[in-house]
Design a protein around this motif. Structure first.
Motif, PDB file in Angstrom:
ATOM      1  N   ALA A  67       0.876  -1.189   0.000  1.00 22.84           N
ATOM      2  CA  ALA A  67       0.000   0.000   0.000  1.00 22.84           C
ATOM      3  C   ALA A  67       0.905   1.227   0.000  1.00 22.84           C
ATOM      4  O   ALA A  67       2.132   1.098  -0.016  1.00 22.84           O
ATOM      5  N   THR A  68       0.311   2.405   0.037  1.00 22.98           N
ATOM      6  CA  THR A  68       1.134   3.619   0.088  1.00 22.98           C
ATOM      7  C   THR A  68       1.153   4.190   1.510  1.00 22.98           C
ATOM      8  O   THR A  68       0.434   3.712   2.390  1.00 22.98           O
ATOM      9  N   GLY A  69       1.929   5.246   1.669  1.00 25.91           N
ATOM     10  CA  GLY A  69       2.112   5.838   2.991  1.00 25.91           C
ATOM     11  C   GLY A  69       0.812   6.266   3.653  1.00 25.91           C
ATOM     12  O   GLY A  69       0.620   6.054   4.855  1.00 25.91           O
ATOM     13  N   SER A  70      -0.082   6.853   2.879  1.00 28.54           N
ATOM     14  CA  SER A  70      -1.344   7.338   3.459  1.00 28.54           C
ATOM     15  C   SER A  70      -2.142   6.186   4.053  1.00 28.54           C
ATOM     16  O   SER A  70      -2.775   6.330   5.113  1.00 28.54           O
ATOM     17  N   ALA A  71      -2.104   5.045   3.376  1.00 25.81           N
ATOM     18  CA  ALA A  71      -2.780   3.856   3.906  1.00 25.81           C
ATOM     19  C   ALA A  71      -2.125   3.448   5.217  1.00 25.81           C
ATOM     20  O   ALA A  71      -2.804   3.021   6.161  1.00 25.81           O
ATOM     21  N   GLY A  72      -0.815   3.608   5.280  1.00 30.53           N
ATOM     22  CA  GLY A  72      -0.089   3.284   6.513  1.00 30.53           C
ATOM     23  C   GLY A  72      -0.528   4.188   7.649  1.00 30.53           C
ATOM     24  O   GLY A  72      -0.669   3.749   8.799  1.00 30.53           O
ATOM     25  N   MET A  73      -0.747   5.477   7.328  1.00 35.27           N
ATOM     26  CA  MET A  73      -1.222   6.407   8.352  1.00 35.27           C
ATOM     27  C   MET A  73      -2.583   5.940   8.864  1.00 35.27           C
ATOM     28  O   MET A  73      -2.848   5.910  10.072  1.00 35.27           O
ATOM     29  N   GLU A  74      -3.443   5.559   7.925  1.00 36.11           N
ATOM     30  CA  GLU A  74      -4.788   5.102   8.298  1.00 36.11           C
ATOM     31  C   GLU A  74      -4.694   3.852   9.188  1.00 36.11           C
ATOM     32  O   GLU A  74      -5.357   3.751  10.228  1.00 36.11           O
ATOM     33  N   ASN A  94       0.747  19.676   5.672  1.00 34.49           N
ATOM     34  CA  ASN A  94      -0.204  18.896   4.888  1.00 34.49           C
ATOM     35  C   ASN A  94      -0.429  17.490   5.453  1.00 34.49           C
ATOM     36  O   ASN A  94      -1.554  17.004   5.487  1.00 34.49           O
ATOM     37  N   PHE A  95       0.656  16.840   5.888  1.00 39.09           N
ATOM     38  CA  PHE A  95       0.506  15.450   6.333  1.00 39.09           C
ATOM     39  C   PHE A  95      -0.020  15.361   7.768  1.00 39.09           C
ATOM     40  O   PHE A  95      -0.647  14.375   8.141  1.00 39.09           O
ATOM     41  N   GLY A  96       0.207  16.420   8.543  1.00 39.30           N
ATOM     42  CA  GLY A  96      -0.442  16.498   9.857  1.00 39.30           C
ATOM     43  C   GLY A  96      -1.940  16.631   9.653  1.00 39.30           C
ATOM     44  O   GLY A  96      -2.753  15.989  10.334  1.00 39.30           O
ATOM     45  N   HIS A 143       6.889  12.775  11.869  1.00 39.25           N
ATOM     46  CA  HIS A 143       8.298  12.991  12.234  1.00 39.25           C
ATOM     47  C   HIS A 143       8.880  14.049  11.290  1.00 39.25           C
ATOM     48  O   HIS A 143       9.195  15.154  11.723  1.00 39.25           O
ATOM     49  N   SER A 144       8.993  13.718  10.009  1.00 44.35           N
ATOM     50  CA  SER A 144       9.428  14.701   9.017  1.00 44.35           C
ATOM     51  C   SER A 144       8.181  15.137   8.245  1.00 44.35           C
ATOM     52  O   SER A 144       7.550  14.319   7.586  1.00 44.35           O
ATOM     53  N   GLU A 145       7.828  16.409   8.366  1.00 44.86           N
ATOM     54  CA  GLU A 145       6.632  16.932   7.665  1.00 44.86           C
ATOM     55  C   GLU A 145       7.107  17.387   6.279  1.00 44.86           C
ATOM     56  O   GLU A 145       7.656  18.480   6.107  1.00 44.86           O
ATOM     57  N   THR A 146       6.889  16.518   5.300  1.00 48.08           N
ATOM     58  CA  THR A 146       7.479  16.723   3.967  1.00 48.08           C
ATOM     59  C   THR A 146       6.962  17.985   3.276  1.00 48.08           C
ATOM     60  O   THR A 146       7.643  18.550   2.421  1.00 48.08           O
ATOM     61  N   SER A 147       5.755  18.408   3.625  1.00 49.62           N
ATOM     62  CA  SER A 147       5.194  19.575   2.933  1.00 49.62           C
ATOM     63  C   SER A 147       5.919  20.861   3.304  1.00 49.62           C
ATOM     64  O   SER A 147       5.939  21.815   2.532  1.00 49.62           O
ATOM     65  N   VAL A 170       3.573   7.598  15.116  1.00 46.13           N
ATOM     66  CA  VAL A 170       4.478   8.464  14.361  1.00 46.13           C
ATOM     67  C   VAL A 170       4.486   8.110  12.874  1.00 46.13           C
ATOM     68  O   VAL A 170       4.736   6.956  12.501  1.00 46.13           O
ATOM     69  N   ASP A 171       4.219   9.101  12.056  1.00 45.04           N
ATOM     70  CA  ASP A 171       4.432   8.969  10.615  1.00 45.04           C
ATOM     71  C   ASP A 171       5.917   9.245  10.364  1.00 45.04           C
ATOM     72  O   ASP A 171       6.361  10.385  10.424  1.00 45.04           O
ATOM     73  N   ALA A 172       6.655   8.158  10.121  1.00 45.60           N
ATOM     74  CA  ALA A 172       8.094   8.299   9.845  1.00 45.60           C
ATOM     75  C   ALA A 172       8.343   8.059   8.359  1.00 45.60           C
ATOM     76  O   ALA A 172       9.445   7.664   7.958  1.00 45.60           O
ATOM     77  N   ILE A 173       7.302   8.298   7.557  1.00 44.52           N
ATOM     78  CA  ILE A 173       7.338   7.914   6.146  1.00 44.52           C
ATOM     79  C   ILE A 173       8.517   8.545   5.410  1.00 44.52           C
ATOM     80  O   ILE A 173       9.277   7.863   4.720  1.00 44.52           O
ATOM     81  N   SER A 174       8.677   9.840   5.550  1.00 48.80           N
ATOM     82  CA  SER A 174       9.804  10.464   4.843  1.00 48.80           C
ATOM     83  C   SER A 174      10.983  10.729   5.770  1.00 48.80           C
ATOM     84  O   SER A 174      12.026  11.180   5.332  1.00 48.80           O
ATOM     85  N   SER A 195       8.248   2.568   1.192  1.00 45.48           N
ATOM     86  CA  SER A 195       9.392   2.131   0.374  1.00 45.48           C
ATOM     87  C   SER A 195       9.995   3.233  -0.490  1.00 45.48           C
ATOM     88  O   SER A 195      11.193   3.239  -0.743  1.00 45.48           O
ATOM     89  N   GLN A 196       9.173   4.175  -0.934  1.00 45.76           N
ATOM     90  CA  GLN A 196       9.658   5.150  -1.933  1.00 45.76           C
ATOM     91  C   GLN A 196      10.465   6.297  -1.342  1.00 45.76           C
ATOM     92  O   GLN A 196      10.797   7.231  -2.047  1.00 45.76           O
ATOM     93  N   LYS A 197      10.762   6.221  -0.052  1.00 44.42           N
ATOM     94  CA  LYS A 197      11.492   7.328   0.581  1.00 44.42           C
ATOM     95  C   LYS A 197      12.933   6.895   0.836  1.00 44.42           C
ATOM     96  O   LYS A 197      13.627   6.546  -0.098  1.00 44.42           O
ATOM     97  N   GLY A 198      13.381   6.915   2.073  1.00 46.35           N
ATOM     98  CA  GLY A 198      14.792   6.638   2.353  1.00 46.35           C
ATOM     99  C   GLY A 198      15.254   5.239   1.969  1.00 46.35           C
ATOM    100  O   GLY A 198      16.450   4.964   1.947  1.00 46.35           O
TER     101      GLY A 198
HETATM  102  C1  LIG Z   1       5.424  12.542   5.705  1.00 46.06           C
HETATM  103  C2  LIG Z   1       4.528  11.876   4.713  1.00 46.06           C
HETATM  104  N1  LIG Z   1       3.413  11.271   5.152  1.00 46.06           N
HETATM  105  C3  LIG Z   1       2.577  10.660   4.308  1.00 46.06           C
HETATM  106  C4  LIG Z   1       2.802  10.640   2.954  1.00 46.06           C
HETATM  107  C5  LIG Z   1       1.813   9.990   2.046  1.00 46.06           C
HETATM  108  O1  LIG Z   1       2.389   8.897   1.413  1.00 46.06           O
HETATM  109  P1  LIG Z   1       1.771   8.334   0.048  1.00 46.06           P
HETATM  110  O2  LIG Z   1       1.810   9.436  -0.948  1.00 46.06           O
HETATM  111  O3  LIG Z   1       2.705   7.190  -0.274  1.00 46.06           O
HETATM  112  O4  LIG Z   1       0.390   7.870   0.335  1.00 46.06           O
HETATM  113  C6  LIG Z   1       3.936  11.270   2.444  1.00 46.06           C
HETATM  114  C7  LIG Z   1       4.199  11.300   1.000  1.00 46.06           C
HETATM  115  O5  LIG Z   1       4.891  12.135   0.482  1.00 46.06           O
HETATM  116  C8  LIG Z   1       4.827  11.895   3.350  1.00 46.06           C
HETATM  117  O6  LIG Z   1       5.937  12.500   2.908  1.00 46.06           O
END
Ligand SMILES: Cc1ncc(COP(=O)(O)O)c(C=O)c1O
Length: 374
Positions: A67-74, A94-96, A143-147, A170-174, A195-198
């Motif tokens: 799945a993608t990161g957003s699904a992981g947050m969910e 944005n991700f908060g 953790h890291s707010e990518t926006s 914790v969203d440690a996605i990026s 997977s698509q980050k670090g």
């Molecule tokens: C910090 C953070 N959280 C969540 C997401 C959402 O991940 P995805 O786009 O894989 O659903 C991203 C994607 O850029 C992100 O950087």
């Protein structure tokens, strides 16, 4: 293990994920399929799970799914909480805000600690909210707010939740790998990575670390879940399987990428990304850009956000970089979209890659200035 090679791709991705996938990893993704209900796959999954524990820095539990990161947050919300539970969301971008939307969608009572973009959360606000709301069940943070390029300090939050029933999600996605991250030591209960980050992989897999407290909280959570029901993942993991057909080749490639990352050491990777972040910052400032995150302590190594240069529209600059030089950098998010650039620092870059990017940016900026002065 041999050094990964820089991809021979014509495309140069300097976005904060997905990033360039090195050739060796692309080769792993392209390997012959193996079947996911075989002893061979079970060995692979258990091996990858152990390596991921080292990356999260946990002795506890690791799960993964397709799945993608957003699904992981969910998933990091629906597995632990129940309808009406009160949680604090540290909303620094944005991700908060996405976490807030997820909590609202599932009927949680989310206390929205919202900050101006470019600011990290403030610990005193969290303490105050906890004092006013003794029934809070969890603190949720990116953790890291990518926006915005802000790094939220997770460790003091763990001090607040550690000896309580509250969970720290914790969203440690990026953030993972690229910035310091210590799951067990910091007292985190659930962390999500992608997977698509670090990890230098294509998108498609997500990884979770879970504490003992989180595993216990799963037993009482009543939010609806099926695909993301962690109990099913635990049951299947015992048999060396996922509850569905996983993105097998991404699991294969994760095995390889983890060897590369652990070979370099996670501390070594983090230090490399910090060095590059500082280099990108200084080179962008020489071109005339202004850093978006003013407080150096709050800057994530994941991405360098800058305000645009007077008279050079950021989106035009990005368009020219893409069309004329095959270079992708990100723009701002939301209301800041046209005013900012975000240079990703999450791929496998060396200083020479940054020099390449900066030299092309300089060419484009000079052309745009010449055009303006005609
Ligand atoms: C910090 C953070 N959280 C969540 C997401 C959402 O991940 P995805 O786009 O894989 O659903 C991203 C994607 O850029 C992100 O950087």
């Amino acid at each position: 293990m041999s050094e990964l090679t820089i991809p021979k791709s014509e495309k140069h991705l300097f976005a904060p994920g997905p990033t360039n996938v090195p050739e060796d990893i692309r080769r792993e993704v392209a390997r012959d399929l193996i079947h996911h209900v075989t002893p061979e796959y079970a060995e692979l999954l258990w091996r990858v799970t152990d390596k991921l524990k080292k990356i999260f820095k946990t002795e506890k539990y690791v799960l993964s799914t397709t799945a993608t990161g957003s699904a992981g947050m969910e998933a990091s919300v629906v597995n632990f909480f129940s309808k009406g539970d009160k949680v604090i969301v540290l909303n620094t971008g944005n991700f908060g805000n996405r976490y807030l939307e997820i909590c609202n969608a599932y009927g949680l009572k989310a206390i929205d600690l919202k900050y101006e973009w470019g600011q990290a959360y403030n610990l005193e606000d969290v303490k105050k909210a906890l004092a006013e709301n003794p029934d809070v069940k969890g603190i949720i943070v990116n953790h890291s707010e990518t926006s915005t390029g802000v790094l939220n300090d997770v460790r003091p939050l763990g001090e607040l939740t550690k000896n309580t029933d509250m969970l720290l999600i914790v969203d440690a996605i990026s953030g993972l790998i690229v910035n310091e991250f210590k799951f067990d030591e910091w007292g985190i209960d659930c962390a999500v990575a992608a997977s698509q980050k670090g990890f230098l992989l294509p998108p498609g897999l997500i990884y979770f670390a879970l504490s003992e407290k989180a595993k216990k909280a799963m037993e009482t959570s009543d939010l609806p879940k099926f695909y993301f029901d962690f109990q099913r993942y635990f049951d299947f993991l015992e048999q060396g399987r996922h509850p569905q057909t996983p993105a097998v080749n991404l699991v294969v490639a994760t095995d390889y990428a983890c060897d590369y990352l652990l070979g370099k050491t996670i501390e070594g990777m983090t230090a490399h990304h910090k060095m590059l972040r500082e280099y990108i910052e200084s080179e962008l400032m020489k071109l005339g850009f202004r850093l978006f995150v003013e407080d150096e302590d709050k800057r994530s190594n994941t991405v360098v956000p800058v305000w645009g240069i007077e008279g050079i529209p950021c989106n035009d600059l990005r368009k020219k970089l893409s069309e004329e030089h095959n270079i992708t950098i990100a723009g701002g998010y939301g209301h800041l979209q046209p005013h900012m650039l975000r240079v990703g620092n999450i791929g496998k870059y060396e200083k020479s890659d940054i020099d390449f990017l900066i030299s092309k940016m300089k060419i484009v900026i000079d052309e745009m200035k010449a055009e303006m002065n005609k």
